[in-house]
Scaffold this motif. Structure first.
Motif, mmCIF file in Angstrom:
data_model
loop_
_atom_site.group_PDB
_atom_site.id
_atom_site.type_symbol
_atom_site.label_atom_id
_atom_site.label_comp_id
_atom_site.label_asym_id
_atom_site.label_seq_id
_atom_site.Cartn_x
_atom_site.Cartn_y
_atom_site.Cartn_z
ATOM 1 N N VAL A 201 0.870 -1.171 0.000
ATOM 2 C CA VAL A 201 0.000 0.000 0.000
ATOM 3 C C VAL A 201 0.910 1.224 0.000
ATOM 4 O O VAL A 201 1.739 1.390 0.898
ATOM 5 C CB VAL A 201 -0.918 0.009 1.236
ATOM 6 C CG1 VAL A 201 -1.723 1.303 1.305
ATOM 7 C CG2 VAL A 201 -1.839 -1.200 1.221
ATOM 8 N N PHE A 202 0.769 2.083 -1.007
ATOM 9 C CA PHE A 202 1.649 3.235 -1.153
ATOM 10 C C PHE A 202 0.889 4.540 -0.926
ATOM 11 O O PHE A 202 -0.316 4.630 -1.165
ATOM 12 C CB PHE A 202 2.263 3.266 -2.559
ATOM 13 C CG PHE A 202 3.228 2.153 -2.838
ATOM 14 C CD1 PHE A 202 4.508 2.181 -2.313
ATOM 15 C CD2 PHE A 202 2.845 1.072 -3.624
ATOM 16 C CE1 PHE A 202 5.399 1.150 -2.573
ATOM 17 C CE2 PHE A 202 3.726 0.036 -3.893
ATOM 18 C CZ PHE A 202 5.016 0.078 -3.358
ATOM 19 N N ASP A 203 1.637 5.537 -0.459
ATOM 20 C CA ASP A 203 1.132 6.910 -0.408
ATOM 21 C C ASP A 203 1.475 7.538 -1.755
ATOM 22 O O ASP A 203 2.604 7.985 -1.989
ATOM 23 C CB ASP A 203 1.798 7.685 0.732
ATOM 24 C CG ASP A 203 1.207 9.071 0.916
ATOM 25 O OD1 ASP A 203 0.779 9.665 -0.093
ATOM 26 O OD2 ASP A 203 1.172 9.560 2.049
ATOM 27 N N ARG A 204 0.514 7.541 -2.649
ATOM 28 C CA ARG A 204 0.794 7.942 -4.027
ATOM 29 C C ARG A 204 1.161 9.422 -4.134
ATOM 30 O O ARG A 204 1.939 9.809 -5.025
ATOM 31 C CB ARG A 204 -0.406 7.609 -4.915
ATOM 32 C CG ARG A 204 -0.716 6.118 -4.916
ATOM 33 C CD ARG A 204 -1.755 5.720 -5.939
ATOM 34 N NE ARG A 204 -2.083 4.310 -5.794
ATOM 35 C CZ ARG A 204 -1.331 3.315 -6.237
ATOM 36 N NH1 ARG A 204 -0.193 3.588 -6.858
ATOM 37 N NH2 ARG A 204 -1.695 2.056 -6.072
ATOM 38 N N SER A 205 0.638 10.240 -3.254
ATOM 39 C CA SER A 205 0.999 11.658 -3.308
ATOM 40 C C SER A 205 2.469 11.856 -2.958
ATOM 41 O O SER A 205 3.153 12.710 -3.547
ATOM 42 C CB SER A 205 0.105 12.475 -2.369
ATOM 43 O OG SER A 205 0.303 12.086 -1.018
ATOM 44 N N VAL A 206 2.955 11.054 -2.019
ATOM 45 C CA VAL A 206 4.372 11.151 -1.642
ATOM 46 C C VAL A 206 5.251 10.618 -2.769
ATOM 47 O O VAL A 206 6.294 11.199 -3.087
ATOM 48 C CB VAL A 206 4.640 10.390 -0.331
ATOM 49 C CG1 VAL A 206 6.136 10.327 -0.047
ATOM 50 C CG2 VAL A 206 3.921 11.063 0.820
ATOM 51 N N LEU A 207 4.837 9.492 -3.382
ATOM 52 C CA LEU A 207 5.600 8.967 -4.514
ATOM 53 C C LEU A 207 5.726 10.014 -5.621
ATOM 54 O O LEU A 207 6.802 10.214 -6.191
ATOM 55 C CB LEU A 207 4.935 7.702 -5.064
ATOM 56 C CG LEU A 207 4.946 6.451 -4.190
ATOM 57 C CD1 LEU A 207 4.314 5.278 -4.943
ATOM 58 C CD2 LEU A 207 6.351 6.086 -3.741
ATOM 59 N N LYS A 208 4.618 10.672 -5.911
ATOM 60 C CA LYS A 208 4.636 11.694 -6.962
ATOM 61 C C LYS A 208 5.559 12.836 -6.592
ATOM 62 O O LYS A 208 6.333 13.335 -7.430
ATOM 63 C CB LYS A 208 3.217 12.208 -7.208
ATOM 64 C CG LYS A 208 3.115 13.220 -8.332
ATOM 65 C CD LYS A 208 1.667 13.634 -8.569
ATOM 66 C CE LYS A 208 1.573 14.641 -9.699
ATOM 67 N NZ LYS A 208 0.161 15.053 -9.947
ATOM 68 N N HIS A 209 5.501 13.258 -5.331
ATOM 69 C CA HIS A 209 6.348 14.360 -4.873
ATOM 70 C C HIS A 209 7.827 14.007 -4.990
ATOM 71 O O HIS A 209 8.658 14.860 -5.346
ATOM 72 C CB HIS A 209 6.005 14.702 -3.422
ATOM 73 C CG HIS A 209 6.890 15.740 -2.819
ATOM 74 N ND1 HIS A 209 6.813 17.069 -3.149
ATOM 75 C CD2 HIS A 209 7.907 15.630 -1.905
ATOM 76 C CE1 HIS A 209 7.725 17.749 -2.475
ATOM 77 N NE2 HIS A 209 8.400 16.901 -1.719
ATOM 78 N N LEU A 210 8.165 12.745 -4.714
ATOM 79 C CA LEU A 210 9.560 12.303 -4.762
ATOM 80 C C LEU A 210 10.007 11.917 -6.165
ATOM 81 O O LEU A 210 11.199 11.698 -6.393
ATOM 82 C CB LEU A 210 9.768 11.114 -3.815
ATOM 83 C CG LEU A 210 9.567 11.360 -2.324
ATOM 84 C CD1 LEU A 210 9.726 10.060 -1.552
ATOM 85 C CD2 LEU A 210 10.560 12.408 -1.818
#
Length: 219
Positions: free
Chosen positions: A81-90
């Motif tokens: 389960v990923f935090d997609r907003s954080v992935l996008k930010h990084l």
């Protein structure tokens, strides 16, 4: 609010949970601790409400080069389960984390062998389940655990922690029937700042608690 240690936090949490789950003998609840820190918190809760006590295995998925910064988590045999907003930010994709996910799955398997031996994962279908940790910063590991549990159709699913960030509390309301957080300070940096004694726990500490609980249950 500063808790003396995890046991004291568990006793305070037990007072709240006991008001939400009556001990009527009709539905023996199941308390599931998230090792390592959630285990000593969960013990007084399980004792207070007359629940079975077990563990749920969850691992944080760290960002590339920053393993302490969780961008996702994985529970038991469930999907990450990923935090997609954080992935996008990084600027990171799920594929970029494939090796990290594989390593965390291997660690989950090791902990399962260590903590459970031949015992299977707990059966939650149709039961009232209380998921416990010592605190929540981002809530990403708890979200993975809650989603894994939800897929197994508990009758009622409660997340309970002594302290959490307001953001984590709000994030997880959609994943549980009830979210119990005794203290959600506005200026939250880390779980450990809200404990006087927040020593790191080891596998041996977890083993000791689980053996004691299982001996008491068998007796």
């Amino acid at each position: 609010m500063i808790f003396e240690d995890r046991d004291a936090a568990g006793r305070a949490l037990a007072d709240d949970i006991a008001q939400r789950i009556p001990r009527d003998g009709q539905d023996r609840p199941l308390v599931l601790a998230m090792p390592r820190g959630g285990v000593p918190v969960a013990v007084p809760v399980a004792e207070r409400i007359g629940a079975d006590l077990d563990i749920i295995l969850v691992r944080k998925i760290g960002a590339p080069g920053r393993p302490e910064f969780g961008v996702g988590a994985i529970a038991e045999d469930g999907p990450p389960v990923f935090d997609r907003s954080v992935l996008k930010h990084l600027g990171v994709t799920e594929d970029d984390l494939a090796d990290t996910v594989a390593a965390e799955r291997a660690e989950l398997a090791r902990r399962s062998r260590r903590y459970r031996g031949d015992r299977p994962a707990p059966q939650v279908t149709g039961r009232t389940v209380v998921l416990i940790d010592d605190g929540l910063a981002t809530g990403v590991t708890a979200r993975a655990a809650l989603r894994w549990l939800h897929s197994r159709q508990p009758r009622r699913l409660i997340l309970a922690v002594p302290v959490c960030s307001p953001e984590a509390r709000d994030l997880l309301t959609a994943d549980a029937d009830d979210v119990v957080c005794l203290y959600a300070p506005e200026f939250f940096r880390a779980v450990g700042q809200w404990y006087t004694d927040f020593d790191q726990l080891t596998d041996t500490d977890v083993d000791r608690v689980l053996r004691r609980v299982h001996r008491a249950t068998a007796g």
